[in-house]
Design a protein around this motif. Structure first.
Motif, PDB file in Angstrom:
ATOM      1  N   ILE A 102      27.485 -31.916  16.584  1.00 45.73           N
ATOM      2  CA  ILE A 102      27.783 -30.626  15.816  1.00 45.73           C
ATOM      3  C   ILE A 102      26.983 -29.755  16.140  1.00 45.73           C
ATOM      4  O   ILE A 102      25.688 -29.572  16.396  1.00 45.73           O
ATOM      5  N   LEU A 103      27.607 -28.479  16.655  1.00 44.63           N
ATOM      6  CA  LEU A 103      26.793 -27.398  17.089  1.00 44.63           C
ATOM      7  C   LEU A 103      26.756 -26.419  15.742  1.00 44.63           C
ATOM      8  O   LEU A 103      27.778 -25.838  15.114  1.00 44.63           O
ATOM      9  N   SER A 104      25.509 -26.454  14.914  1.00 49.80           N
ATOM     10  CA  SER A 104      25.419 -25.917  13.574  1.00 49.80           C
ATOM     11  C   SER A 104      24.612 -24.463  13.601  1.00 49.80           C
ATOM     12  O   SER A 104      23.676 -24.440  14.354  1.00 49.80           O
ATOM     13  N   ALA A 105      25.236 -23.657  12.782  1.00 48.81           N
ATOM     14  CA  ALA A 105      24.700 -22.093  12.642  1.00 48.81           C
ATOM     15  C   ALA A 105      24.743 -21.659  11.334  1.00 48.81           C
ATOM     16  O   ALA A 105      25.630 -21.941  10.543  1.00 48.81           O
ATOM     17  N   VAL A 106      23.690 -20.962  10.792  1.00 51.40           N
ATOM     18  CA  VAL A 106      23.646 -20.334   9.658  1.00 51.40           C
ATOM     19  C   VAL A 106      23.464 -18.819   9.843  1.00 51.40           C
ATOM     20  O   VAL A 106      22.337 -18.391  10.383  1.00 51.40           O
ATOM     21  N   HIS A 107      24.363 -17.985   8.991  1.00 53.27           N
ATOM     22  CA  HIS A 107      24.194 -16.691   9.234  1.00 53.27           C
ATOM     23  C   HIS A 107      23.948 -15.742   8.148  1.00 53.27           C
ATOM     24  O   HIS A 107      24.521 -16.535   6.736  1.00 53.27           O
ATOM     25  N   THR A 108      23.697 -14.528   8.060  1.00 49.36           N
ATOM     26  CA  THR A 108      23.536 -13.988   6.646  1.00 49.36           C
ATOM     27  C   THR A 108      24.597 -12.738   6.930  1.00 49.36           C
ATOM     28  O   THR A 108      24.194 -11.734   7.757  1.00 49.36           O
ATOM     29  N   HIS A 109      25.504 -12.502   6.114  1.00 52.23           N
ATOM     30  CA  HIS A 109      26.545 -11.359   6.228  1.00 52.23           C
ATOM     31  C   HIS A 109      25.836 -10.089   5.729  1.00 52.23           C
ATOM     32  O   HIS A 109      24.834 -10.237   4.855  1.00 52.23           O
ATOM     33  N   SER A 110      26.190  -9.099   6.059  1.00 49.02           N
ATOM     34  CA  SER A 110      25.626  -7.786   5.667  1.00 49.02           C
ATOM     35  C   SER A 110      25.818  -7.586   4.164  1.00 49.02           C
ATOM     36  O   SER A 110      25.385  -6.525   3.507  1.00 49.02           O
ATOM     37  N   SER A 111      26.746  -8.341   3.400  1.00 54.58           N
ATOM     38  CA  SER A 111      27.294  -7.924   2.228  1.00 54.58           C
ATOM     39  C   SER A 111      26.099  -8.679   1.258  1.00 54.58           C
ATOM     40  O   SER A 111      26.037  -8.329  -0.190  1.00 54.58           O
ATOM     41  N   VAL A 112      25.280  -9.394   1.765  1.00 53.53           N
ATOM     42  CA  VAL A 112      24.295 -10.068   0.965  1.00 53.53           C
ATOM     43  C   VAL A 112      22.853  -9.389   1.377  1.00 53.53           C
ATOM     44  O   VAL A 112      22.410  -9.321   2.497  1.00 53.53           O
ATOM     45  N   LYS A 113      22.234  -8.965   0.382  1.00 50.12           N
ATOM     46  CA  LYS A 113      20.722  -8.427   0.519  1.00 50.12           C
ATOM     47  C   LYS A 113      19.742  -9.278   1.156  1.00 50.12           C
ATOM     48  O   LYS A 113      19.008  -9.200   2.035  1.00 50.12           O
ATOM     49  N   SER A 114      19.751 -10.536   0.226  1.00 53.50           N
ATOM     50  CA  SER A 114      18.641 -11.529   0.775  1.00 53.50           C
ATOM     51  C   SER A 114      19.111 -12.718   0.520  1.00 53.50           C
ATOM     52  O   SER A 114      19.868 -13.035  -0.490  1.00 53.50           O
ATOM     53  N   VAL A 115      18.784 -13.702   1.221  1.00 53.41           N
ATOM     54  CA  VAL A 115      18.924 -14.996   0.851  1.00 53.41           C
ATOM     55  C   VAL A 115      17.729 -15.944   0.967  1.00 53.41           C
ATOM     56  O   VAL A 115      16.798 -15.732   1.846  1.00 53.41           O
TER      57      VAL A 115
END
Length: 273
Positions: A102-115
């Motif tokens: 599995i090629l896994s990736a986690v991104h943060t969308h611009s609609s979310v201020k912080s994660v």
């Protein structure tokens, strides 16, 4: 005897084909990212993980279930709200990593201020990246301000699947288990019960579900039969997120411990701490 010059020509041709294949895989990955409407994620906050190769792999199963597309990596893209992380999808990701590359990736969308940092690293620490074409499946999680989890498998056709239960069913189907009509119906029923009553229902509904689970688990080791199914995964995660775990009756408590003895469940528990 084979002419040495002919052998050299064949070797050179194979090397050229290999490079073309790698180039096609890379271009395919870029085109998919450009074509998806989620391409506006915050690129300053990306954590990508390349999972180690599992002990057993079976690419033929994926080709059979998802269709074969030469030179292209099959991509699953999931949008989820970090305020209510879909734990069942994280458990299923871990289980899939035991079966496939599995090629896994986690991104943060611009609609979310912080994660929270732990959600950014929910697939583990960053590892050494391998060429894209060496993987069997792409699994991208985008933390985004959405009302419910959304999954896109074929970026070109853009037909999203909504709801944690529906996505969980899709992901579990990638293991290739075959069930008869009665068993399949029972599994679907437990998944729906876990989502709509155990997770989103009233306290009275939750109590009724716990009693039903306790009765079922008094007869079998798992909710449906004697092996783990997507029903167990979704129900366990619902109990964890609703805080109903401590109030669970004896058979349910025993079943929960059986789940937590499996690595994918115990790794997700860290996100709840």
């Amino acid at each position: 005897e084979v002419d040495p010059s002919l052998q050299a020509l064949e070797s050179r041709q194979e090397e050229i084909l290999k490079r073309l294949y790698e180039l096609k895989s890379a271009v395919d990955g870029l085109s998919k990212m450009i074509q998806t409407p989620d391409a506006d994620f915050d690129v300053t906050n990306i954590i990508q993980t390349d999972e180690c190769s599992p002990l057993t792999t079976n690419g033929a199963d994926l080709d059979l279930m998802l269709g074969k597309d030469y030179g292209a990596l099959k991509d699953i893209v999931i949008n989820a709200n970090p305020s209510l992380p879909p734990l069942s999808l994280l458990v299923l990701h871990s289980l899939l990593c035991e079966r496939y590359r599995i090629l896994s990736a986690v991104h943060t969308h611009s609609s979310v201020k912080s994660v929270p940092e732990k959600l950014l690293k929910c697939f583990g620490e960053q590892a050494k990246k391998q060429p894209r074409h060496e993987y069997q499946l792409g699994f991208t999680l985008i933390w985004k301000d959405v009302p419910k989890p959304q999954m896109k498998f074929s970026i070109q056709t853009m037909c999203p699947i909504e709801g944690e239960g529906n996505i969980a069913r899709f992901l579990f189907s990638l293991f290739g288990q075959k069930y008869n009509a009665v068993t399949s119906t029972l599994i679907d029923s437990w998944v729906d019960t876990a989502i709509f009553q155990l997770k989103e229902g009233s306290s009275k509904e939750k109590g009724a579900v716990l009693r039903s689970m306790n009765a079922a688990l008094g007869k079998t080791s798992w909710l449906v039969g004697n092996e783990l199914t997507v029903a167990d995964i979704v129900a366990w995660c619902a109990l964890q997120q609703t805080g109903s775990a401590n109030a669970a009756p004896a058979n349910v408590q025993k079943w929960m411990k059986s789940c937590e003895n499996l690595a994918p469940f115990s790794s997700v528990m860290k996100l709840l701490q």
